[in-house]
Design a protein around this motif. Structure first.
Motif, PDB file in Angstrom:
ATOM      1  N   UNK A 217       0.818  -1.212   0.000  1.00 60.07           N
ATOM      2  CA  UNK A 217       0.000   0.000   0.000  1.00 60.07           C
ATOM      3  C   UNK A 217       0.853   1.264   0.000  1.00 60.07           C
ATOM      4  N   UNK A 218       2.052   1.193   0.595  1.00 58.54           N
ATOM      5  CA  UNK A 218       2.897   2.387   0.658  1.00 58.54           C
ATOM      6  C   UNK A 218       3.328   2.828  -0.733  1.00 58.54           C
ATOM      7  N   UNK A 219       3.891   1.896  -1.505  1.00 57.65           N
ATOM      8  CA  UNK A 219       4.378   2.268  -2.833  1.00 57.65           C
ATOM      9  C   UNK A 219       3.218   2.567  -3.780  1.00 57.65           C
ATOM     10  N   UNK A 220       2.117   1.807  -3.677  1.00 57.77           N
ATOM     11  CA  UNK A 220       0.960   2.091  -4.531  1.00 57.77           C
ATOM     12  C   UNK A 220       0.386   3.468  -4.206  1.00 57.77           C
ATOM     13  N   UNK A 221       0.312   3.793  -2.922  1.00 58.55           N
ATOM     14  CA  UNK A 221      -0.194   5.112  -2.520  1.00 58.55           C
ATOM     15  C   UNK A 221       0.692   6.226  -3.057  1.00 58.55           C
ATOM     16  N   UNK A 222       2.005   6.023  -3.017  1.00 58.80           N
ATOM     17  CA  UNK A 222       2.911   7.042  -3.563  1.00 58.80           C
ATOM     18  C   UNK A 222       2.691   7.216  -5.057  1.00 58.80           C
ATOM     19  N   UNK A 223       2.459   6.107  -5.771  1.00 60.21           N
ATOM     20  CA  UNK A 223       2.160   6.201  -7.199  1.00 60.21           C
ATOM     21  C   UNK A 223       0.861   6.980  -7.435  1.00 60.21           C
ATOM     22  N   UNK A 224      -0.142   6.708  -6.601  1.00 59.92           N
ATOM     23  CA  UNK A 224      -1.430   7.390  -6.752  1.00 59.92           C
ATOM     24  C   UNK A 224      -1.262   8.896  -6.574  1.00 59.92           C
ATOM     25  N   UNK A 225      -0.494   9.291  -5.560  1.00 60.30           N
ATOM     26  CA  UNK A 225      -0.234  10.721  -5.344  1.00 60.30           C
ATOM     27  C   UNK A 225       0.504  11.312  -6.541  1.00 60.30           C
ATOM     28  N   UNK A 226       1.479  10.573  -7.072  1.00 58.91           N
ATOM     29  CA  UNK A 226       2.198  11.036  -8.251  1.00 58.91           C
ATOM     30  C   UNK A 226       1.302  11.158  -9.471  1.00 58.91           C
ATOM     31  N   UNK A 227       0.322  10.254  -9.590  1.00 55.24           N
ATOM     32  CA  UNK A 227      -0.613  10.306 -10.712  1.00 55.24           C
ATOM     33  C   UNK A 227      -1.546  11.510 -10.634  1.00 55.24           C
ATOM     34  N   UNK A 228      -1.970  11.847  -9.418  1.00 54.00           N
ATOM     35  CA  UNK A 228      -3.065  12.795  -9.251  1.00 54.00           C
ATOM     36  C   UNK A 228      -2.628  14.243  -9.083  1.00 54.00           C
ATOM     37  N   UNK A 229      -1.400  14.464  -8.589  1.00 53.09           N
ATOM     38  CA  UNK A 229      -1.029  15.816  -8.187  1.00 53.09           C
ATOM     39  C   UNK A 229       0.264  16.271  -8.856  1.00 53.09           C
ATOM     40  N   UNK A 230       0.320  17.585  -9.132  1.00 56.69           N
ATOM     41  CA  UNK A 230       1.543  18.173  -9.668  1.00 56.69           C
ATOM     42  C   UNK A 230       2.564  18.284  -8.542  1.00 56.69           C
ATOM     43  N   UNK A 231       3.849  18.472  -8.853  1.00 56.41           N
ATOM     44  CA  UNK A 231       4.885  18.455  -7.811  1.00 56.41           C
ATOM     45  C   UNK A 231       4.641  19.434  -6.668  1.00 56.41           C
ATOM     46  N   UNK A 232       4.102  20.620  -6.961  1.00 63.24           N
ATOM     47  CA  UNK A 232       3.904  21.619  -5.915  1.00 63.24           C
ATOM     48  C   UNK A 232       2.812  21.239  -4.923  1.00 63.24           C
ATOM     49  N   UNK A 233       2.061  20.175  -5.197  1.00 63.98           N
ATOM     50  CA  UNK A 233       0.996  19.723  -4.304  1.00 63.98           C
ATOM     51  C   UNK A 233       1.291  18.372  -3.665  1.00 63.98           C
ATOM     52  N   UNK A 234       2.382  17.731  -4.080  1.00 67.40           N
ATOM     53  CA  UNK A 234       2.610  16.348  -3.639  1.00 67.40           C
ATOM     54  C   UNK A 234       2.994  16.249  -2.175  1.00 67.40           C
ATOM     55  N   UNK A 235       3.765  17.212  -1.664  1.00 70.10           N
ATOM     56  CA  UNK A 235       4.207  17.111  -0.276  1.00 70.10           C
ATOM     57  C   UNK A 235       3.044  17.096   0.688  1.00 70.10           C
ATOM     58  N   UNK A 236       2.082  17.998   0.479  1.00 73.01           N
ATOM     59  CA  UNK A 236       0.917  18.079   1.364  1.00 73.01           C
ATOM     60  C   UNK A 236       0.140  16.766   1.365  1.00 73.01           C
ATOM     61  N   UNK A 237      -0.117  16.223   0.189  1.00 75.75           N
ATOM     62  CA  UNK A 237      -0.899  14.996   0.099  1.00 75.75           C
ATOM     63  C   UNK A 237      -0.098  13.768   0.515  1.00 75.75           C
ATOM     64  N   UNK A 238       1.220  13.793   0.254  1.00 79.45           N
ATOM     65  CA  UNK A 238       2.055  12.693   0.712  1.00 79.45           C
ATOM     66  C   UNK A 238       2.098  12.634   2.235  1.00 79.45           C
ATOM     67  N   UNK A 239       2.004  13.789   2.876  1.00 80.67           N
ATOM     68  CA  UNK A 239       2.048  13.809   4.341  1.00 80.67           C
ATOM     69  C   UNK A 239       0.862  13.082   4.949  1.00 80.67           C
ATOM     70  N   UNK A 240      -0.307  13.155   4.277  1.00 82.77           N
ATOM     71  CA  UNK A 240      -1.472  12.434   4.795  1.00 82.77           C
ATOM     72  C   UNK A 240      -1.282  10.929   4.647  1.00 82.77           C
TER      73      UNK A 240
END
Length: 549
Positions: A217-240
């Motif tokens: 789930x960790x790596x799949x979740x990271x892929x999902x965040x990468x799919x959905x968000x541009x770089x300037x938004x990834x940190x916030x969503x990755x933190x959740x």
């Protein structure tokens, strides 16, 4: 016009467009003076962002070979055979980047995906550490020692490190959704088998399998965040996403302490199996496929031209590709940052009952289990600002530079990694060793260490996604592979270390490991971009003329 001429024209067009976008975006940054303006910040065209979608896969070679073979078989029907021909739909959109993908989903859908990804991260670490307050009881049941049972935690962590090598490529090939669902269901089944284990070998085997499926789930979740968000938004969503994992790490032990205090330790795993089943149903109903196009869909579409009824095609992959990704210095150096943090975290959490119980004369599992609330609350508090801070720093340095440099994100880890976290480890360890300060001192500094961790992980994880998008899932997979090997070492050695040299010196070792991680962050901040560009050219992922700096 020949194929080479078309490719050359396309490359020149991309470079020209990239230069124009950079000029336009640079002009716009000069007017950005507040965080409100930053919400409308442009996505800067830079070489590491303008990655054609077909470059970002683990197994593109396997897909291309299969396509070439299929097309060659059709040569008698006057269809030209060619190596490395991509599916027409993919070729027509070859200039589409990862950032473009994020625009195809509504904000509501993105938020649902983040919630599911975060909750899924809760399962594996909770399963890993929920049984810690019950270690003495489990050891009695299987007629062994607490140290042997803690070795099962080390085995668990080893399988956690193997998991991304298998399921990160699978999510690239077959899609995020199907990989997520299969792993969630198998996690639940294996957890049931842990709960009914009649002997120690069975307990070890199915604990290991829960780690294999749960950590995916960790790596799949990271892929999902990468799919959905541009770089300037990834940190916030990755933190959740990360907060879900870390809260599971801490609150799992609290839950385990409560359960073992009033009933059997086996109930811990029945509860985990139920949570896994709930997650499976939730993902089945609400989680969409976030990949724009999977490797499987590319190959299946080509095969269906000859066999319309074909439903599935197996695509082989090499799980060692995840490990090989560590040859890129940016990933191996960033990997040590997470190694340092995870090592210190497990060295702190694993022996709590053996350290805290005699220090404060605690007699029941529920009391020592409550000590895990301190870092857990730190993880929860840190999740509200750790990722946002990282994103703010990225945007700040875009204003300064006129372009995005992934290494700037790591500036957020310097204070928590170099000062806050190692200081917490030293004060926690020596306050217990010297019996100074009573309960408030370790509780307070465990809480602060939890906040520090939640400021480090989002920046480090998002950096893996951002720095080498050409590697697709290999980048974040390599990070999880390395960090859980460190967790295995910490789980297997921490009790012996505490027995041999004491909790004070054990915590001091953790602090020195964290300072080495701090040095790695400095190396990446000041020299990371040059190393990244050099490695991209060296390993053939980019040509020098493509690198727009």
């Amino acid at each position: 016009m020949t194929s080479d001429q078309r490719d050359s024209a396309k490359l020149e067009n991309m470079k020209s467009q990239s230069t124009e976008d950079n000029t336009h975006n640079l002009a716009r940054t000069e007017s950005l003076d507040s965080d409100n303006d930053l919400e409308n910040l442009p996505n800067f065209a830079h070489y590491n962002e303008a990655v054609p979608i077909e470059l970002s896969g683990v197994n593109e070679d396997a897909v291309s070979r299969s396509l070439s073979r299929i097309q060659s078989q059709r040569s008698s029907l006057s269809r030209p055979a060619a190596a490395n021909i991509l599916h027409p739909d993919l070729e027509a959109n070859s200039e589409l980047t990862k950032e473009d993908e994020g625009n195809t989903f509504s904000k509501r859908t993105k938020n649902i995906c983040v919630v599911i990804a975060s909750l899924s991260g809760f399962l594996s670490p909770m399963s890993s550490l929920a049984f810690l307050p019950a270690v003495p009881e489990i050891a009695d049941r299987f007629n062994t020692t607490g140290e042997v049972i803690n070795i099962s935690s080390a085995v668990y962590c080893i399988f956690m490190s193997i998991s991304p090598c298998i399921f990160s490529p699978c999510s690239d090939i077959y899609g995020r959704r199907i990989t997520f669902l299969v792993c969630a269901l198998l996690f639940s089944i294996c957890t049931v088998l842990v709960a009914v284990s009649p002997d120690l070998p069975t307990f070890f085997i199915f604990r290991a399998l829960t780690a294999l499926f749960g950590t995916s789930f960790f790596s799949i979740a990271a892929h999902i965040i990468g799919d959905l968000f541009i770089p300037e938004e990834r940190g916030t969503n990755m933190s959740w996403v990360i907060s879900g994992a870390q809260i599971g790490t801490a609150f799992g032990s609290v839950l385990g302490g409560i359960i073992v205090n009033y009933t059997s330790w086996r109930v811990i795993f029945w509860v985990m199996a139920g949570l896994g089943l709930v997650m499976t149903v939730t993902a089945f109903v609400f989680l969409p496929e976030t990949s724009r196009q999977t490797k499987h869909s590319i190959l299946l579409a080509e095969i269906r031209k000859d066999r319309p009824d074909k439903k599935f095609v197996f695509i082989p992959f090499n799980p060692l590709r995840i490990i090989v990704a560590l040859k890129y210095p940016n990933l191996s150096i960033d990997g040590f940052i997470t190694i340092a943090v995870v090592y210190a975290m497990y060295a702190l959490l694993t022996p709590i009952r053996y350290v805290v119980d005699p220090r404060f004369n605690l007699t029941t599992p529920i009391y020592s289990g409550l000590f895990y609330l301190a870092p857990g609350m730190g993880y929860l508090v840190g999740s509200f600002f750790g990722g946002k801070w990282a994103d703010h720093v990225v945007k700040k340095y875009i204003r300064i530079r006129g372009r995005r440099v992934p290494e700037d994100r790591l500036r957020t880890v310097l204070i928590p990694l170099g000062i806050v976290y190692p200081s917490c480890m030293l004060i926690y360890g020596w306050s217990i060793e010297k019996e100074k300060g009573g309960m408030p001192v370790p509780i307070i500094f465990m809480f602060i260490s939890g906040i520090a961790q939640t400021c480090i992980f989002p920046a480090s994880n998002a950096y893996c996604v951002d720095c080498l998008p050409e590697l697709g899932g290999d980048a974040i997979g390599s990070s999880y592979f390395s960090r859980y090997l460190a967790a295995a070492v910490a789980s297997a050695t921490c009790l012996r270390s505490v027995d041999s040299i004491g909790v004070g010196w054990t915590s001091t070792i953790s602090a020195f490991v964290l300072w080495i991680g701090f040095g790695c962050a400095l190396v990446l901040i000041y020299w990371g971009e040059a190393m990244r560009v050099k490695s991209l050219v060296k390993y053939g992922l980019r040509k020098e003329e493509e690198l727009v700096t």
